[in-house]
Design a protein around this motif. Structure first.
Motif, PDB file in Angstrom:
ATOM      1  N   ASN A   1     -10.887   9.786 -43.866  1.00 40.80           N
ATOM      2  CA  ASN A   1     -11.056   8.810 -44.942  1.00 40.80           C
ATOM      3  C   ASN A   1     -11.205   9.492 -46.302  1.00 40.80           C
ATOM      4  O   ASN A   1     -10.662   9.016 -47.301  1.00 40.80           O
ATOM      5  CB  ASN A   1     -12.273   7.923 -44.666  1.00 40.80           C
ATOM      6  CG  ASN A   1     -12.014   6.959 -43.514  1.00 40.80           C
ATOM      7  OD1 ASN A   1     -10.882   6.853 -43.032  1.00 40.80           O
ATOM      8  ND2 ASN A   1     -13.042   6.273 -43.066  1.00 40.80           N
TER       9      ASN A   1
ATOM     10  N   LEU B   1      -7.660  10.578 -47.147  1.00 41.94           N
ATOM     11  CA  LEU B   1      -6.743   9.465 -47.408  1.00 41.94           C
ATOM     12  C   LEU B   1      -7.046   8.803 -48.754  1.00 41.94           C
ATOM     13  O   LEU B   1      -6.137   8.372 -49.465  1.00 41.94           O
ATOM     14  CB  LEU B   1      -6.849   8.414 -46.299  1.00 41.94           C
ATOM     15  CG  LEU B   1      -6.130   8.755 -45.006  1.00 41.94           C
ATOM     16  CD1 LEU B   1      -6.311   7.633 -44.005  1.00 41.94           C
ATOM     17  CD2 LEU B   1      -4.652   9.033 -45.237  1.00 41.94           C
TER      18      LEU B   1
ATOM     19  N   ILE C   1      -3.240   4.306 -53.459  1.00 45.00           N
ATOM     20  CA  ILE C   1      -4.348   3.551 -52.872  1.00 45.00           C
ATOM     21  C   ILE C   1      -5.144   2.891 -53.997  1.00 45.00           C
ATOM     22  O   ILE C   1      -5.436   3.518 -55.017  1.00 45.00           O
ATOM     23  CB  ILE C   1      -5.216   4.471 -51.986  1.00 45.00           C
ATOM     24  CG1 ILE C   1      -6.261   3.663 -51.238  1.00 45.00           C
ATOM     25  CG2 ILE C   1      -5.900   5.553 -52.803  1.00 45.00           C
ATOM     26  CD1 ILE C   1      -6.867   4.421 -50.100  1.00 45.00           C
ATOM     27  N   SER C   2      -5.485   1.623 -53.800  1.00 43.01           N
ATOM     28  CA  SER C   2      -6.205   0.894 -54.851  1.00 43.01           C
ATOM     29  C   SER C   2      -7.670   1.307 -54.876  1.00 43.01           C
ATOM     30  O   SER C   2      -8.193   1.844 -53.901  1.00 43.01           O
ATOM     31  CB  SER C   2      -6.123  -0.600 -54.578  1.00 43.01           C
ATOM     32  OG  SER C   2      -6.853  -0.920 -53.415  1.00 43.01           O
TER      33      SER C   2
ATOM     34  N   GLU D   1     -10.178  -0.607 -54.811  1.00 41.87           N
ATOM     35  CA  GLU D   1     -10.900  -1.432 -53.845  1.00 41.87           C
ATOM     36  C   GLU D   1     -10.801  -0.819 -52.436  1.00 41.87           C
ATOM     37  O   GLU D   1     -11.784  -0.723 -51.705  1.00 41.87           O
ATOM     38  CB  GLU D   1     -10.259  -2.823 -53.848  1.00 41.87           C
ATOM     39  CG  GLU D   1     -10.995  -3.852 -53.055  1.00 41.87           C
ATOM     40  CD  GLU D   1     -10.202  -5.157 -53.042  1.00 41.87           C
ATOM     41  OE1 GLU D   1      -9.606  -5.468 -51.999  1.00 41.87           O
ATOM     42  OE2 GLU D   1     -10.158  -5.841 -54.079  1.00 41.87           O
ATOM     43  N   GLU D   2      -9.587  -0.389 -52.106  1.00 42.98           N
ATOM     44  CA  GLU D   2      -9.353   0.206 -50.796  1.00 42.98           C
ATOM     45  C   GLU D   2     -10.082   1.549 -50.686  1.00 42.98           C
ATOM     46  O   GLU D   2     -10.620   1.887 -49.627  1.00 42.98           O
ATOM     47  CB  GLU D   2      -7.835   0.385 -50.620  1.00 42.98           C
ATOM     48  CG  GLU D   2      -7.372   0.762 -49.246  1.00 42.98           C
ATOM     49  CD  GLU D   2      -7.585  -0.328 -48.208  1.00 42.98           C
ATOM     50  OE1 GLU D   2      -8.153  -1.387 -48.532  1.00 42.98           O
ATOM     51  OE2 GLU D   2      -7.204  -0.107 -47.036  1.00 42.98           O
TER      52      GLU D   2
ATOM     53  N   CYS E   1     -12.894   2.282 -52.150  1.00 39.15           N
ATOM     54  CA  CYS E   1     -14.297   1.937 -51.925  1.00 39.15           C
ATOM     55  C   CYS E   1     -14.535   1.594 -50.458  1.00 39.15           C
ATOM     56  O   CYS E   1     -15.533   1.992 -49.871  1.00 39.15           O
ATOM     57  CB  CYS E   1     -14.696   0.731 -52.779  1.00 39.15           C
ATOM     58  SG  CYS E   1     -15.157   1.191 -54.441  1.00 39.15           S
ATOM     59  N   ARG E   2     -13.597   0.846 -49.891  1.00 39.87           N
ATOM     60  CA  ARG E   2     -13.758   0.459 -48.508  1.00 39.87           C
ATOM     61  C   ARG E   2     -13.706   1.686 -47.594  1.00 39.87           C
ATOM     62  O   ARG E   2     -14.582   1.898 -46.752  1.00 39.87           O
ATOM     63  CB  ARG E   2     -12.658  -0.519 -48.073  1.00 39.87           C
ATOM     64  CG  ARG E   2     -12.793  -0.918 -46.600  1.00 39.87           C
ATOM     65  CD  ARG E   2     -11.641  -1.721 -46.075  1.00 39.87           C
ATOM     66  NE  ARG E   2     -10.425  -0.962 -45.875  1.00 39.87           N
ATOM     67  CZ  ARG E   2     -10.201  -0.124 -44.855  1.00 39.87           C
ATOM     68  NH1 ARG E   2     -11.138   0.072 -43.953  1.00 39.87           N
ATOM     69  NH2 ARG E   2      -9.072   0.522 -44.750  1.00 39.87           N
ATOM     70  N   LEU E   3     -12.655   2.505 -47.782  1.00 39.57           N
ATOM     71  CA  LEU E   3     -12.476   3.679 -46.921  1.00 39.57           C
ATOM     72  C   LEU E   3     -13.702   4.578 -46.948  1.00 39.57           C
ATOM     73  O   LEU E   3     -14.087   5.148 -45.932  1.00 39.57           O
ATOM     74  CB  LEU E   3     -11.276   4.491 -47.411  1.00 39.57           C
ATOM     75  CG  LEU E   3      -9.918   4.174 -46.805  1.00 39.57           C
ATOM     76  CD1 LEU E   3      -8.874   5.084 -47.436  1.00 39.57           C
ATOM     77  CD2 LEU E   3      -9.930   4.367 -45.302  1.00 39.57           C
TER      78      LEU E   3
ATOM     79  N   HIS F   1     -16.784   3.721 -47.662  1.00 36.66           N
ATOM     80  CA  HIS F   1     -18.052   3.037 -47.429  1.00 36.66           C
ATOM     81  C   HIS F   1     -18.490   3.315 -45.989  1.00 36.66           C
ATOM     82  O   HIS F   1     -17.864   2.861 -45.042  1.00 36.66           O
ATOM     83  CB  HIS F   1     -17.907   1.534 -47.670  1.00 36.66           C
ATOM     84  CG  HIS F   1     -19.230   0.829 -47.686  1.00 36.66           C
ATOM     85  ND1 HIS F   1     -19.375  -0.496 -47.374  1.00 36.66           N
ATOM     86  CD2 HIS F   1     -20.479   1.274 -47.973  1.00 36.66           C
ATOM     87  CE1 HIS F   1     -20.655  -0.826 -47.459  1.00 36.66           C
ATOM     88  NE2 HIS F   1     -21.324   0.215 -47.823  1.00 36.66           N
TER      89      HIS F   1
ATOM     90  N   GLN G   1     -11.854  -3.706 -40.296  1.00 34.11           N
ATOM     91  CA  GLN G   1     -12.121  -3.091 -41.592  1.00 34.11           C
ATOM     92  C   GLN G   1     -13.315  -3.695 -42.320  1.00 34.11           C
ATOM     93  O   GLN G   1     -13.615  -3.297 -43.430  1.00 34.11           O
ATOM     94  CB  GLN G   1     -10.869  -3.183 -42.479  1.00 34.11           C
ATOM     95  CG  GLN G   1      -9.653  -2.550 -41.813  1.00 34.11           C
ATOM     96  CD  GLN G   1      -8.486  -2.389 -42.749  1.00 34.11           C
ATOM     97  OE1 GLN G   1      -8.507  -2.837 -43.880  1.00 34.11           O
ATOM     98  NE2 GLN G   1      -7.436  -1.726 -42.279  1.00 34.11           N
TER      99      GLN G   1
ATOM    100  N   GLU H   1     -19.445 -10.535 -46.343  1.00 33.09           N
ATOM    101  CA  GLU H   1     -18.510  -9.602 -45.720  1.00 33.09           C
ATOM    102  C   GLU H   1     -18.763  -8.208 -46.255  1.00 33.09           C
ATOM    103  O   GLU H   1     -18.879  -8.016 -47.466  1.00 33.09           O
ATOM    104  CB  GLU H   1     -17.072 -10.018 -46.027  1.00 33.09           C
ATOM    105  CG  GLU H   1     -16.719 -11.350 -45.396  1.00 33.09           C
ATOM    106  CD  GLU H   1     -15.223 -11.623 -45.430  1.00 33.09           C
ATOM    107  OE1 GLU H   1     -14.482 -10.802 -46.012  1.00 33.09           O
ATOM    108  OE2 GLU H   1     -14.816 -12.639 -44.870  1.00 33.09           O
ATOM    109  N   VAL H   2     -18.866  -7.251 -45.364  1.00 37.20           N
ATOM    110  CA  VAL H   2     -19.111  -5.871 -45.771  1.00 37.20           C
ATOM    111  C   VAL H   2     -17.924  -5.019 -45.328  1.00 37.20           C
ATOM    112  O   VAL H   2     -17.798  -4.691 -44.155  1.00 37.20           O
ATOM    113  CB  VAL H   2     -20.414  -5.330 -45.143  1.00 37.20           C
ATOM    114  CG1 VAL H   2     -20.714  -3.935 -45.672  1.00 37.20           C
ATOM    115  CG2 VAL H   2     -21.573  -6.271 -45.408  1.00 37.20           C
ATOM    116  N   PRO H   3     -17.040  -4.675 -46.259  1.00 37.28           N
ATOM    117  CA  PRO H   3     -15.918  -3.816 -45.884  1.00 37.28           C
ATOM    118  C   PRO H   3     -16.429  -2.404 -45.599  1.00 37.28           C
ATOM    119  O   PRO H   3     -17.368  -1.957 -46.263  1.00 37.28           O
ATOM    120  CB  PRO H   3     -15.020  -3.826 -47.126  1.00 37.28           C
ATOM    121  CG  PRO H   3     -15.774  -4.507 -48.195  1.00 37.28           C
ATOM    122  CD  PRO H   3     -17.087  -4.948 -47.701  1.00 37.28           C
TER     123      PRO H   3
ATOM    124  N   GLY I   1     -15.297   1.801 -44.065  1.00 35.36           N
ATOM    125  CA  GLY I   1     -14.304   2.768 -43.596  1.00 35.36           C
ATOM    126  C   GLY I   1     -14.796   3.453 -42.337  1.00 35.36           C
ATOM    127  O   GLY I   1     -14.021   3.865 -41.489  1.00 35.36           O
TER     128      GLY I   1
END
Lengths: 513, 513
Positions: free
Chosen positions: A227, A230, A236-237, A239-240, A242-244, A246, A326, A335-337, A339
């Motif tokens: 992660n 990546l 990669i945005s 937002e993505e 942050c998710r990866l 997290h 995810q 909702e908690v995104p 990674g």
């Protein structure tokens, strides 16, 4: 490089290597000896013998499909230990192999030093430093003719006939199909441990990683490093990203807290330096339904809360309702995104333990009496997380702690040794033998590290008892010293110390292998 | 334990930990601070905003789907390196990051110290000791704003537009789908290495394990230990035991010979002690179609043959025709059952290298001129096993050796630094710049270990040249010293030394993690 020059120019060395070479057998025609197959090794050839040999195989399989009763064969009585955790390994270590043959059945050939497992996820320690091979814990299993380690799962216990059924673990490799076999026991010790609890929440098993075995730690490490890399790739945005990056830990017990602490330390010390491009995107969130570290006292809990928050761990009180690939969903709909999702909400009896037709304790563990015997059957004992006092003893089920398991293993080994010495080692022969003192558990205290140079140490027997409890650097020092002395072999003790020293000097290793 | 007592009873420590605790912020109602989600972190909630955010994501992906040309952005010129082997990493290490931004694209984030890889299969060395993270080799990639490491495969080269196409490696994890991106380069260095050759033999890829990456070594180790344990389980015939414990190595080059030597050493020293029940069933066979170690001279080859035979390795001359899951078939029809099959019959160009529309050398590698430039295109260089001189240079293609690759990386880094200093760093700007001396390869010699305390050292430039060649303990000592000094980081140098020392003292580790 003078020594080097000296060595390669020294005529003595040259001539000695020549003299070695002189004695080489020279095959008649070739320059050097590549032996022909038939001369050296009797490989199977493609003739008709193959069919007859497979018939022979079948016969052999039937003849040796297990270990038969020892009484008939005149062997030492056999102690069969199911499991290779704290309880089983301590028993294996202490059991007197001059009195008993020992057979250990487990799907892994090593014991995991669980208190240090969280450190391996981020590279503070090496995986191998926290794994102790059973053969080093009890050398008899690799040498003695009647003692064995079998890489297998137990699939059934036949208490009437003193037999356990097992099936080999072949790990999905095409080397061999798994097969079943039986082992007769004189004494059976069930030390199968427990399973991670998921409370029936959907998607936990598929998407979260537990933290109980070395391969879990390896998986966490690989995913975390993946992660991190990546999230650095173009396209990669935010937002993505942050998710990866997290990292969500569910469960605020010692494992969850220690892992969060290690992770935040890794982020502070290593990610900031080695993944500078993405360092502002990585975050750790610890989700707990009640209070973190509920076994520690208020003062220590407040200290832990403060330290974790200070090192960047977000503490969130919430109940997980659903886990998707995810993101996870809390009971209030948030909702908690994520990674990386690590799940450590405690343990409970495994489905195999539940399925065993043996007396049970409250909570579904295998029931035992004060001597850790399973009542109503002969020669079966249960120790560690899979066992609990039956209700009739009037004693509470002990917590699922390494400390309890190890103490029970030690106690039971002493009991079995005593029984063996007085001639009660064989199956069904210990009915009238004095078993000695009952098992009594005395809690020595709890420890938990909070990452860099901080830990909690609670040396009281219970939350309300008097005694010493403290937090901070000294606790951290005690934590490290205590665990270093408890690592079983000198080899691993040495490696843990070396790992700690190199992490301190060079930082953590980030190669993803 | 006096110090321990002192520490826990010292009032100073107690009060200091108390003073720390005093500063804990107390939330109004709860005992300790578990922050609410909304207060602390803006998680997505389940309202309609999710659809708009995914539209935003798509826009971002389109905007940042790669690294654009540097000339337009006023950045330093960008060197893109494909691959992280000996050639690419040496280049990365030496390239002047004050002149260039460096971008490395590779499916692994570390370099493998290949000469020591065979030792990791049996536990003489740890896996991590032979892996060097790229971030340690070239720190700029983790810190500099324009330098990156991307965990990705290159999928195409557009020489006209100075762009490479890439796709991320996500390793089968459900974290994220792989995605494509582009990188504009000013200089492109192709250092993609080569692939293991299978000569079109069926079943090799499915059933044999190569020995080129750390995960190969891990797979070999896991399989070897699994087979050792399975062969000990009751219910297995002697014939099956022999098969499971038959380790077959195909290919008698340095890798095959070194692995066979390590394996026989492991068997002699560790299996005999730790798997005493099955020690008589385990055997190593080395199959080679021609002569083992063909690059060494006759005298050393004879010595190697003798030493391997002495340590129990069966040398078999044969050609493999077919590989089935549990047996391989030689061209004379002989069936060789095996439990572990390691394949090391040399390397050749990968299918991606073959597919590139660039000039080729004899043998299908990427063609280069005397300055390692790919002719007919601008600013593309190729080094290491994937490259070879085009026919018009009149020079032979160099052997696929770490030595060659590393020397080329070093040479090219110096060349690029020189070009960068004279203002030729940008794309299409180096046409008239003097490139300096051509690359000249001078062979420094070959080494191969044969297991315990024995090795070959050949310090001649070619098989027929004069010079020093020797075999035995001194060679082994030179082998170890030479490689220890060549390991890149001090951290790994330290670990290799520690691993060797502990293996010597405690034996090899056998935990299967």
């Amino acid at each position: 490089m003078v020594w080097f020059k000296y060595l390669i120019l020294n005529p003595l060395i040259k001539s000695s290597s020549k003299s070695l070479l002189k004695t080489t057998p020279r095959p008649p025609t070739k320059n050097f000896a590549l032996f022909s197959l038939s001369h050296y090794y009797n490989f199977y050839t493609t003739d008709a013998s193959s069919s007859s040999s497979s018939a022979a195989t079948a016969a052999v399989v039937n003849r040796f499909s297990g270990l038969g009763p020892t009484a008939a064969a005149g062997e030492k009585p056999r102690v069969v230990v199911l499991g290779s955790g704290w309880a089983g390994c301590r028993l294996l270590k202490d059991v007197d192999t001059s009195l008993y043959d020992v057979v250990c059945v487990s799907p892994r050939n090593h014991m995991v030093f669980t208190p240090l497992l969280a450190s391996t996820c981020v590279g503070t320690l090496e995986f191998r430093s926290v794994a102790e091979p059973i053969g080093r814990i009890q050398p008899a299993i690799s040498k003695e003719p009647g003692s064995y380690f079998f890489l297998a799962n137990c699939t059934g216990v036949d208490a009437d006939n003193h037999v356990v059924q097992c099936e080999t673990v072949t790990d999905g490799l095409n080397t061999l199909n798994p097969w079943k076999f039986k082992i007769s026991y004189d004494k059976l010790v069930i030390a199968l441990g427990a399973e991670a609890l998921t409370f029936g929440i959907q998607g936990v098993a598929e998407n979260a990683i537990f933290l109980r075995e070395v391969y879990h730690a390896q998986e966490i490490r690989r995913k975390l490093l993946l992660n991190l890399m990546l999230s650095d790739v173009p396209g990669i945005s935010d937002e993505e990203k942050c998710r990866l990056l997290h990292c969500v830990v569910v469960g605020g017990g010692p494992t969850g807290v220690e892992f969060s602490g290690e992770l935040s330390d890794f982020i502070k010390r290593d990610v900031h330096q080695r993944y500078a491009h993405v360092k502002d995107y990585i975050h750790v969130t610890l989700i707990e339904a009640n209070e973190i570290l509920s076994s520690f006292d208020d003062r220590l809990r407040r200290y832990a809360t403060k330290q974790l928050s200070k090192s960047g761990v977000r503490l969130v009180r919430g109940i997980v309702k659903d886990v998707k690939p995810q993101k996870l969903i809390l009971s209030d709909g948030t909702e908690v995104p994520y990674g990386l999702l690590v799940w450590s909400t405690g343990v409970g009896p495994s489905s195999f333990v539940k399925s065993l037709e043996l007396p049970k304790s409250p909570g579904g563990r295998i029931g035992v009496d004060e001597w850790l015997r399973v009542p109503s059957v002969q020669d079966i004992f249960a120790i560690g997380d899979c066992s609990g006092y039956v209700e009739s003893t009037g004693k509470p089920v002990l917590p699922a702690l390494a400390q309890v398991a190890e103490r029970q293993g030690k106690y039971l080994a002493a009991l079995l040794n005593r029984v063996g010495k007085t001639g009660g080692g064989q199956a069904n022969s210990a009915r009238d033998i004095e078993l000695g003192d009952q098992f009594v558990y005395k809690h020595l205290g709890s420890m938990a590290t909070l990452g860099r140079f901080k830990a909690l140490v609670d040396l009281r027997q219970s939350k309300d008892a008097k005694g010493v409890s403290m937090a901070g650097f000294v606790s951290w020092f005690i934590w490290r010293s205590a665990y270093l002395t408890r690592v079983i072999s000198w080899r691993n003790r040495f490696y843990v110390a070396v790992n700690w020293a190199t992490t301190f000097v060079f930082g953590r290793d980030i190669s993803r292998i």
